[in-house]
Scaffold this motif. Sequence first.
Motif, PDB file in Angstrom:
ATOM      1  N   GLU A  21       0.210 -17.093 -24.859  1.00 12.19           N
ATOM      2  CA  GLU A  21      -0.871 -17.444 -24.047  1.00 12.19           C
ATOM      3  C   GLU A  21      -0.252 -17.483 -22.708  1.00 12.19           C
ATOM      4  O   GLU A  21      -1.154 -17.520 -21.476  1.00 12.19           O
ATOM      5  CB  GLU A  21      -1.288 -18.690 -24.718  1.00 12.19           C
ATOM      6  N   GLU A  22       0.721 -18.263 -22.424  1.00 11.89           N
ATOM      7  CA  GLU A  22       1.438 -18.384 -21.261  1.00 11.89           C
ATOM      8  C   GLU A  22       1.621 -17.103 -20.395  1.00 11.89           C
ATOM      9  O   GLU A  22       1.463 -16.989 -18.942  1.00 11.89           O
ATOM     10  CB  GLU A  22       2.641 -19.237 -21.429  1.00 11.89           C
ATOM     11  N   GLU A  23       1.953 -15.878 -21.039  1.00 12.37           N
ATOM     12  CA  GLU A  23       2.448 -14.684 -20.500  1.00 12.37           C
ATOM     13  C   GLU A  23       0.993 -14.291 -20.135  1.00 12.37           C
ATOM     14  O   GLU A  23       0.792 -13.542 -18.816  1.00 12.37           O
ATOM     15  CB  GLU A  23       2.763 -13.702 -21.392  1.00 12.37           C
ATOM     16  N   LYS A  24       0.027 -14.331 -20.783  1.00  9.59           N
ATOM     17  CA  LYS A  24      -1.457 -14.014 -20.591  1.00  9.59           C
ATOM     18  C   LYS A  24      -1.856 -14.642 -19.161  1.00  9.59           C
ATOM     19  O   LYS A  24      -2.594 -14.048 -18.281  1.00  9.59           O
ATOM     20  CB  LYS A  24      -2.361 -14.134 -21.748  1.00  9.59           C
ATOM     21  N   LYS A  25      -1.655 -16.106 -19.215  1.00  3.51           N
ATOM     22  CA  LYS A  25      -2.115 -16.808 -18.086  1.00  3.51           C
ATOM     23  C   LYS A  25      -1.468 -16.260 -16.903  1.00  3.51           C
ATOM     24  O   LYS A  25      -2.152 -16.336 -15.818  1.00  3.51           O
ATOM     25  CB  LYS A  25      -1.678 -18.290 -18.417  1.00  3.51           C
ATOM     26  N   LYS A  26      -0.112 -16.063 -16.794  1.00  5.35           N
ATOM     27  CA  LYS A  26       0.487 -15.496 -15.620  1.00  5.35           C
ATOM     28  C   LYS A  26      -0.065 -14.257 -15.238  1.00  5.35           C
ATOM     29  O   LYS A  26      -0.143 -14.001 -13.842  1.00  5.35           O
ATOM     30  CB  LYS A  26       2.010 -15.158 -16.032  1.00  5.35           C
ATOM     31  N   GLN A  27      -0.269 -13.260 -16.175  1.00  2.00           N
ATOM     32  CA  GLN A  27      -0.915 -11.938 -15.769  1.00  2.00           C
ATOM     33  C   GLN A  27      -2.293 -12.049 -15.151  1.00  2.00           C
ATOM     34  O   GLN A  27      -2.562 -11.390 -14.450  1.00  2.00           O
ATOM     35  CB  GLN A  27      -0.667 -11.013 -16.939  1.00  2.00           C
ATOM     36  N   LYS A  28      -2.876 -13.177 -15.893  1.00  2.00           N
ATOM     37  CA  LYS A  28      -4.323 -13.276 -15.442  1.00  2.00           C
ATOM     38  C   LYS A  28      -4.409 -13.631 -13.836  1.00  2.00           C
ATOM     39  O   LYS A  28      -5.136 -13.233 -13.049  1.00  2.00           O
ATOM     40  CB  LYS A  28      -5.022 -14.207 -16.438  1.00  2.00           C
ATOM     41  N   ALA A  29      -3.317 -14.713 -13.763  1.00  2.00           N
ATOM     42  CA  ALA A  29      -3.453 -15.426 -12.267  1.00  2.00           C
ATOM     43  C   ALA A  29      -3.068 -14.241 -11.213  1.00  2.00           C
ATOM     44  O   ALA A  29      -3.382 -14.106 -10.151  1.00  2.00           O
ATOM     45  CB  ALA A  29      -2.435 -16.355 -12.418  1.00  2.00           C
ATOM     46  N   ALA A  30      -1.919 -13.541 -11.816  1.00  2.00           N
ATOM     47  CA  ALA A  30      -1.442 -12.575 -11.056  1.00  2.00           C
ATOM     48  C   ALA A  30      -2.639 -11.549 -10.416  1.00  2.00           C
ATOM     49  O   ALA A  30      -2.785 -11.079  -9.328  1.00  2.00           O
ATOM     50  CB  ALA A  30      -0.300 -11.560 -11.522  1.00  2.00           C
ATOM     51  N   ARG A  31      -3.665 -11.031 -11.479  1.00  2.00           N
ATOM     52  CA  ARG A  31      -4.731 -10.051 -11.328  1.00  2.00           C
ATOM     53  C   ARG A  31      -5.620 -10.861 -10.483  1.00  2.00           C
ATOM     54  O   ARG A  31      -6.104 -10.130  -9.422  1.00  2.00           O
ATOM     55  CB  ARG A  31      -5.455  -9.896 -12.710  1.00  2.00           C
ATOM     56  N   LYS A  32      -6.166 -12.117 -10.731  1.00  2.00           N
ATOM     57  CA  LYS A  32      -6.806 -12.808  -9.818  1.00  2.00           C
ATOM     58  C   LYS A  32      -6.440 -12.980  -8.563  1.00  2.00           C
ATOM     59  O   LYS A  32      -7.296 -12.740  -7.396  1.00  2.00           O
ATOM     60  CB  LYS A  32      -7.107 -14.481 -10.468  1.00  2.00           C
ATOM     61  N   LYS A  33      -5.257 -13.166  -8.042  1.00  2.00           N
ATOM     62  CA  LYS A  33      -4.693 -13.549  -6.840  1.00  2.00           C
ATOM     63  C   LYS A  33      -4.875 -11.899  -6.199  1.00  2.00           C
ATOM     64  O   LYS A  33      -5.230 -11.659  -4.911  1.00  2.00           O
ATOM     65  CB  LYS A  33      -3.115 -13.556  -6.780  1.00  2.00           C
ATOM     66  N   GLU A  34      -4.439 -10.856  -6.873  1.00  2.00           N
ATOM     67  CA  GLU A  34      -4.605  -9.500  -6.257  1.00  2.00           C
ATOM     68  C   GLU A  34      -6.048  -9.108  -5.835  1.00  2.00           C
ATOM     69  O   GLU A  34      -6.311  -8.441  -4.963  1.00  2.00           O
ATOM     70  CB  GLU A  34      -3.857  -8.525  -7.334  1.00  2.00           C
ATOM     71  N   LEU A  35      -6.934  -9.617  -6.659  1.00  2.00           N
ATOM     72  CA  LEU A  35      -8.314  -9.375  -6.350  1.00  2.00           C
ATOM     73  C   LEU A  35      -9.117 -10.469  -5.670  1.00  2.00           C
ATOM     74  O   LEU A  35     -10.244 -10.087  -5.266  1.00  2.00           O
ATOM     75  CB  LEU A  35      -9.231  -9.121  -7.824  1.00  2.00           C
ATOM     76  N   GLY A  36      -8.622 -11.432  -5.146  1.00  2.00           N
ATOM     77  CA  GLY A  36      -9.205 -12.719  -4.526  1.00  2.00           C
ATOM     78  C   GLY A  36     -10.002 -13.133  -5.264  1.00  2.00           C
ATOM     79  O   GLY A  36     -11.047 -13.740  -4.568  1.00  2.00           O
ATOM     80  N   ILE A  37      -9.952 -13.400  -6.438  1.00  2.00           N
ATOM     81  CA  ILE A  37     -10.805 -14.198  -7.331  1.00  2.00           C
ATOM     82  C   ILE A  37     -10.283 -15.661  -7.451  1.00  2.00           C
ATOM     83  O   ILE A  37      -9.199 -15.917  -7.649  1.00  2.00           O
ATOM     84  CB  ILE A  37     -11.287 -13.613  -9.043  1.00  2.00           C
ATOM     85  N   VAL A  38     -11.398 -16.577  -7.295  1.00  2.00           N
ATOM     86  CA  VAL A  38     -10.866 -17.934  -7.406  1.00  2.00           C
ATOM     87  C   VAL A  38     -11.292 -18.318  -8.948  1.00  2.00           C
ATOM     88  O   VAL A  38     -11.915 -17.659  -9.574  1.00  2.00           O
ATOM     89  CB  VAL A  38     -12.240 -18.843  -6.664  1.00  2.00           C
ATOM     90  N   ASP A  39     -10.710 -19.452  -9.418  1.00  2.00           N
ATOM     91  CA  ASP A  39     -10.859 -20.044 -10.671  1.00  2.00           C
ATOM     92  C   ASP A  39     -12.137 -19.953 -11.223  1.00  2.00           C
ATOM     93  O   ASP A  39     -12.549 -19.950 -12.360  1.00  2.00           O
ATOM     94  CB  ASP A  39      -9.940 -21.239 -11.099  1.00  2.00           C
TER      95      ASP A  39
END
Length: 395
Positions: A109-127
């Motif tokens: 889950e922690e790995e997924k969260k990090k990957q998800k956060a990286a994708r959001k940052k890359e795409l400029g998506i807010v939480d």
Amino acid sequence: MGGVLPLPNGAWRKQHDLVQQQQKGQQQIATERQSKLLEKIKGFKDSNMDKMNKFNKLFGANPLDPVMKDAHQELDRMQGVLEGKQKNDKPMKKLDLHEQLADEVHKKEEEKKKQKAARKKELGIVDNVALTQGDKVAVISDEDAPHLQPHFPPLPPHTMSVELFGEKIITDTLSHNKPTMAGIIAILQRFLQNLHQFLKDHRDSKAPTVINEYFALVTKYLVPLEEAYRDKPVFPIREDGSIFMSLGAYRDHLLGETLRQAFKNAASPDKLFVGAVVQNCFGIDVTCRTGVEVKGQDEHGRPITKISDREPDVNGIEQFCDDPEYTKYCDSGQIRALYVNETESNGPTTARYFASKLWGGETYFLQADAHLRFAPEWDRLYTEEAKAAKSYPKA
């Protein structure tokens, strides 16, 4: 004169023989118990190794592998002690498989969260996602739907909710009026698990026996859920314009493409949630077979049919979640999956019942097939049509 009175002539020998017989009997019992335990350990190791190999062959790396490796090492040591090949010079290691499994899941889950956060940052998506509701803008996040936490992963198949989150997930859902989606899935899985075991143990039973036991299992595992939430929704109904799509897929090779189409063509894919009941042959305990196939015609023009062995069915959930374009919807909990062995499927109505239980309080409920194509912005058109009905919002 003090002391012990001497035994009568021959009595000492009889008592000595009796003690020896008792000792031999105890040794024999201990030997038999040791032999049975050794047999169980070997059987457990062989069975689980076979299942792990099949699982890895079908689905790739299994998060349970490190846990099972520890268990097998301890079983090897126990076997060595019982066979006299190894000294029992240290206490048996206590294996808390539930805790180890929880740790492995937490890491994933922690790995997924990090990957998800990286994708959001890359795409400029807010939480938080802003959703328009008429003239208002509502901010939707997991905090607004706590019953959707913890997220139950849609993969790998047959992951047990209770093994991830413990028995409390069921108790809270049934008894404490604290339902969660993970708890609902755990209740359904427990029913299916017990049904599987009964059918496996009574494969030669007659129909009345099977039917009676089926209803007994329904009464024991499913009726309490119905009674707990009779005449009221299990979860609070969300007013965010979200859509729940109920899917029942029976060995359907188009499920993955149906999911891609639904999310790709949706005007608001972040508001789409899917509950899929996947009834497949997974090839773990059985050899998969085709249905009746027409292979040609005989000399009289009648069809020639055949049933053949085949590879395990394609898992549409896996196809969808492994697609980088759609992985985020699986990670966010928008895909809820329940897996049923195809030989234990009880028809479309039962599959629809299971799928309906995967509703998480979404505003709209859509029942669809697992082999569809979707028009552009189908979700907007669907909700507009529903709102146009005279009976809306009851429509």
